[in-house]
Design a protein around this motif. Structure first.
Motif, PDB file in Angstrom:
ATOM      1  N   SER A  86      -6.107-104.806  39.663  1.00 34.07           N
ATOM      2  CA  SER A  86      -4.996-105.740  39.553  1.00 34.07           C
ATOM      3  C   SER A  86      -4.563-106.180  40.945  1.00 34.07           C
ATOM      4  O   SER A  86      -4.666-105.420  41.915  1.00 34.07           O
ATOM      5  CB  SER A  86      -3.820-105.079  38.824  1.00 34.07           C
ATOM      6  OG  SER A  86      -2.653-105.869  38.922  1.00 34.07           O
ATOM      7  N   ARG A  87      -4.054-107.386  41.047  1.00 36.45           N
ATOM      8  CA  ARG A  87      -3.622-107.911  42.341  1.00 36.45           C
ATOM      9  C   ARG A  87      -2.375-107.207  42.867  1.00 36.45           C
ATOM     10  O   ARG A  87      -1.949-107.440  43.999  1.00 36.45           O
ATOM     11  CB  ARG A  87      -3.334-109.412  42.221  1.00 36.45           C
ATOM     12  CG  ARG A  87      -2.227-109.776  41.244  1.00 36.45           C
ATOM     13  CD  ARG A  87      -2.139-111.285  41.072  1.00 36.45           C
ATOM     14  NE  ARG A  87      -1.172-111.698  40.065  1.00 36.45           N
ATOM     15  CZ  ARG A  87       0.115-111.926  40.324  1.00 36.45           C
ATOM     16  NH1 ARG A  87       0.564-111.794  41.552  1.00 36.45           N
ATOM     17  NH2 ARG A  87       0.927-112.316  39.356  1.00 36.45           N
ATOM     18  N   PHE A  88      -1.795-106.318  42.075  1.00 36.98           N
ATOM     19  CA  PHE A  88      -0.603-105.598  42.501  1.00 36.98           C
ATOM     20  C   PHE A  88      -0.938-104.303  43.242  1.00 36.98           C
ATOM     21  O   PHE A  88      -0.052-103.512  43.544  1.00 36.98           O
ATOM     22  CB  PHE A  88       0.293-105.298  41.303  1.00 36.98           C
ATOM     23  CG  PHE A  88       0.735-106.531  40.573  1.00 36.98           C
ATOM     24  CD1 PHE A  88       1.568-107.458  41.185  1.00 36.98           C
ATOM     25  CD2 PHE A  88       0.298-106.787  39.284  1.00 36.98           C
ATOM     26  CE1 PHE A  88       1.977-108.606  40.517  1.00 36.98           C
ATOM     27  CE2 PHE A  88       0.695-107.927  38.613  1.00 36.98           C
ATOM     28  CZ  PHE A  88       1.533-108.847  39.234  1.00 36.98           C
ATOM     29  N   GLY A  89      -2.216-104.066  43.503  1.00 35.37           N
ATOM     30  CA  GLY A  89      -2.604-102.924  44.315  1.00 35.37           C
ATOM     31  C   GLY A  89      -3.050-101.707  43.545  1.00 35.37           C
ATOM     32  O   GLY A  89      -3.263-100.648  44.138  1.00 35.37           O
ATOM     33  N   TRP A  90      -3.218-101.816  42.259  1.00 44.13           N
ATOM     34  CA  TRP A  90      -3.714-100.715  41.444  1.00 44.13           C
ATOM     35  C   TRP A  90      -4.692-101.268  40.409  1.00 44.13           C
ATOM     36  O   TRP A  90      -4.857-102.479  40.284  1.00 44.13           O
ATOM     37  CB  TRP A  90      -2.556 -99.988  40.740  1.00 44.13           C
ATOM     38  CG  TRP A  90      -1.503-100.895  40.183  1.00 44.13           C
ATOM     39  CD1 TRP A  90      -0.328-101.242  40.770  1.00 44.13           C
ATOM     40  CD2 TRP A  90      -1.540-101.606  38.916  1.00 44.13           C
ATOM     41  NE1 TRP A  90       0.380-102.111  39.974  1.00 44.13           N
ATOM     42  CE2 TRP A  90      -0.342-102.355  38.824  1.00 44.13           C
ATOM     43  CE3 TRP A  90      -2.448-101.681  37.884  1.00 44.13           C
ATOM     44  CZ2 TRP A  90      -0.042-103.154  37.729  1.00 44.13           C
ATOM     45  CZ3 TRP A  90      -2.155-102.490  36.788  1.00 44.13           C
ATOM     46  CH2 TRP A  90      -0.966-103.211  36.717  1.00 44.13           C
ATOM     47  N   SER A  91      -5.338-100.386  39.692  1.00 39.28           N
ATOM     48  CA  SER A  91      -6.291-100.793  38.658  1.00 39.28           C
ATOM     49  C   SER A  91      -5.744-100.421  37.295  1.00 39.28           C
ATOM     50  O   SER A  91      -4.929 -99.496  37.167  1.00 39.28           O
ATOM     51  CB  SER A  91      -7.649-100.115  38.873  1.00 39.28           C
ATOM     52  OG  SER A  91      -8.205-100.477  40.122  1.00 39.28           O
ATOM     53  N   HIS A  92      -6.174-101.123  36.283  1.00 39.84           N
ATOM     54  CA  HIS A  92      -5.804-100.752  34.916  1.00 39.84           C
ATOM     55  C   HIS A  92      -6.360 -99.352  34.623  1.00 39.84           C
ATOM     56  O   HIS A  92      -7.358 -98.939  35.227  1.00 39.84           O
ATOM     57  CB  HIS A  92      -6.316-101.799  33.936  1.00 39.84           C
ATOM     58  CG  HIS A  92      -5.562-103.094  34.029  1.00 39.84           C
ATOM     59  ND1 HIS A  92      -4.349-103.305  33.401  1.00 39.84           N
ATOM     60  CD2 HIS A  92      -5.836-104.243  34.704  1.00 39.84           C
ATOM     61  CE1 HIS A  92      -3.913-104.525  33.676  1.00 39.84           C
ATOM     62  NE2 HIS A  92      -4.795-105.116  34.463  1.00 39.84           N
ATOM     63  N   PRO A  93      -5.737 -98.618  33.702  1.00 39.77           N
ATOM     64  CA  PRO A  93      -5.926 -97.168  33.633  1.00 39.77           C
ATOM     65  C   PRO A  93      -7.339 -96.621  33.526  1.00 39.77           C
ATOM     66  O   PRO A  93      -7.631 -95.590  34.121  1.00 39.77           O
ATOM     67  CB  PRO A  93      -5.098 -96.781  32.401  1.00 39.77           C
ATOM     68  CG  PRO A  93      -4.014 -97.784  32.369  1.00 39.77           C
ATOM     69  CD  PRO A  93      -4.652 -99.063  32.813  1.00 39.77           C
ATOM     70  N   GLY A  94      -8.230 -97.239  32.737  1.00 39.36           N
ATOM     71  CA  GLY A  94      -9.503 -96.557  32.511  1.00 39.36           C
ATOM     72  C   GLY A  94     -10.723 -97.458  32.510  1.00 39.36           C
ATOM     73  O   GLY A  94     -10.624 -98.675  32.361  1.00 39.36           O
ATOM     74  N   PRO A  95     -11.916 -96.857  32.649  1.00 40.47           N
ATOM     75  CA  PRO A  95     -13.160 -97.619  32.804  1.00 40.47           C
ATOM     76  C   PRO A  95     -13.972 -97.798  31.531  1.00 40.47           C
ATOM     77  O   PRO A  95     -15.170 -98.104  31.601  1.00 40.47           O
ATOM     78  CB  PRO A  95     -13.939 -96.751  33.796  1.00 40.47           C
ATOM     79  CG  PRO A  95     -13.560 -95.354  33.408  1.00 40.47           C
ATOM     80  CD  PRO A  95     -12.134 -95.419  32.914  1.00 40.47           C
TER      81      PRO A  95
END
Length: 356
Positions: A86-95
């Motif tokens: 995400s552009r907010f500096g984190w990734s969505h929870p799982g792959p």
């Protein structure tokens, strides 16, 4: 059987008995056949997207290019442990999305089109699963209802939902599947717990924005469980369902745990921190604008019928009048009243979960 095949005598009786046994064992009936055809019809566009894109040239850009790269990383030493960035500096929870798409990429030798085809297939799994659960719960009538709603939902958006393996697109049919599971759990069908946990985990891993909806549904299920307990009706939890639910949940969230161990405090902590503390003065939409965006979808000619009407210079939607929120509130109130008049507990609890 004799009239169609022209078979007479003992051999005809034997053939008729064999046909009857096959129909009995596999439950081949006209309602089941009609249900299968309804699910197939609902998947027509998905199948068309898969068939027409196999072996085609596709050059992903921006977020889709990053997705394709991470899908290929599944078969490397840099295995994804988190979801889409995400552009907010984190990734969505799982792959889980990456792992599913990687199967198609591997079979296609890493070709980009395989990621696109896998995205359509991922949605197809959700639609077929929804059809299967609808059959188990309400037979043909419920299958027809859910598949018609699915078709109308896909018809309300453009073809990009099937031609772009973007996480908000892939999650599309899975939310309806989770709501169906939550509804049945609320009716003390505890054997639905594994399916609810699997579908809910898939949704959260694809897009963290669904968390409030899933938490709300889970809270309502828990409230119904407590209510039934106070009324002397204890829910029966089978050890098999509990073991399957625990194993499925642990397997789906294992990469997230590994991420927290290898890269402390882990991506999930960063996500939670962002939504609880914020990221330092960043402009947010806010509840008023959010309400306007939601309400605008219920005007006489909403975006999903006539196309976007209010757009900012960056192409994003602008909120409309918040008064249109009265439309879904009125419809929900009507549904709740109708459910109470039927006197059927399943109707009331469905409307409660959907309304909440």
């Amino acid at each position: 059987w004799r009239a169609i095949g022209g078979v007479r005598g003992p051999s005809g009786d034997k053939a008729h008995g064999l046909l009857t046994e096959v129909r009995s064992r596999f439950d081949i009936s006209w309602p089941r056949i009609a249900a299968i055809l309804a699910v197939v019809a609902a998947c027509t566009l998905i199948v068309a997207a898969i068939v027409t894109r196999v072996g085609s040239h596709w050059f992903p850009l921006q977020d889709l290019a990053v997705t394709d790269l991470r899908v290929r990383d599944v078969w490397s030493t840099n295995i994804p442990l988190t979801g889409v960035y995400s552009r907010f500096g984190w990734s969505h929870p799982g792959p889980v999305m990456y792992y599913f798409l990687a199967l198609f990429s591997k079979l296609a030798g890493g070709e980009a089109w395989a990621t696109l085809v896998g995205g359509a297939a991922f949605q197809g799994v959700g639609v077929v699963w929804l059809g299967f659960l609808s059959w188990r719960v309400g037979r043909l009538p419920l299958v027809l209802v859910t598949m018609v709603v699915t078709v109308l939902s896909y018809a309300s958006v453009d073809a990009s939902i099937l031609l772009e393996p973007w996480n908000p697109h892939l999650v599309f049919p899975w939310f309806a599947l989770f709501i169906m599971y939550a509804w049945r759990l609320a009716l003390a069908e505890t054997k639905r717990l594994p399916g609810a946990l699997i579908s809910g985990s898939v949704i959260v891993q694809l897009h963290v924005g669904y968390v409030p909806f899933l938490v709300g549904a889970a809270a309502m299920v828990a409230a119904f469980c407590v209510l039934d307990l106070r009324r002397g009706r204890r829910w029966q939890w089978s050890s098999r369902s509990l073991r399957l639910a625990a194993a499925s949940f642990a397997l789906l969230w294992l990469p997230v745990v590994v991420d927290a161990i290898l890269r402390p405090p882990g991506n999930l902590v960063q996500v939670m921190k962002y939504f609880t503390v914020g990221s330092g003065g960043e402009e947010v939409t806010g509840p008023a604008a959010g309400l306007g965006l939601l309400a605008d979808q219920f005007r006489l000619s909403p975006d999903w019928i006539s196309g976007p009407r209010l757009l900012d210079v960056d192409g994003s939607s602008r909120p409309g009048s918040a008064w249109f929120i009265l439309v879904p509130l009125a419809l929900m109130t009507l549904g709740i009243v109708a459910a109470r008049r039927t006197g059927i507990i399943a109707d009331r609890r469905l409307m409660t979960i959907v309304g909440g």
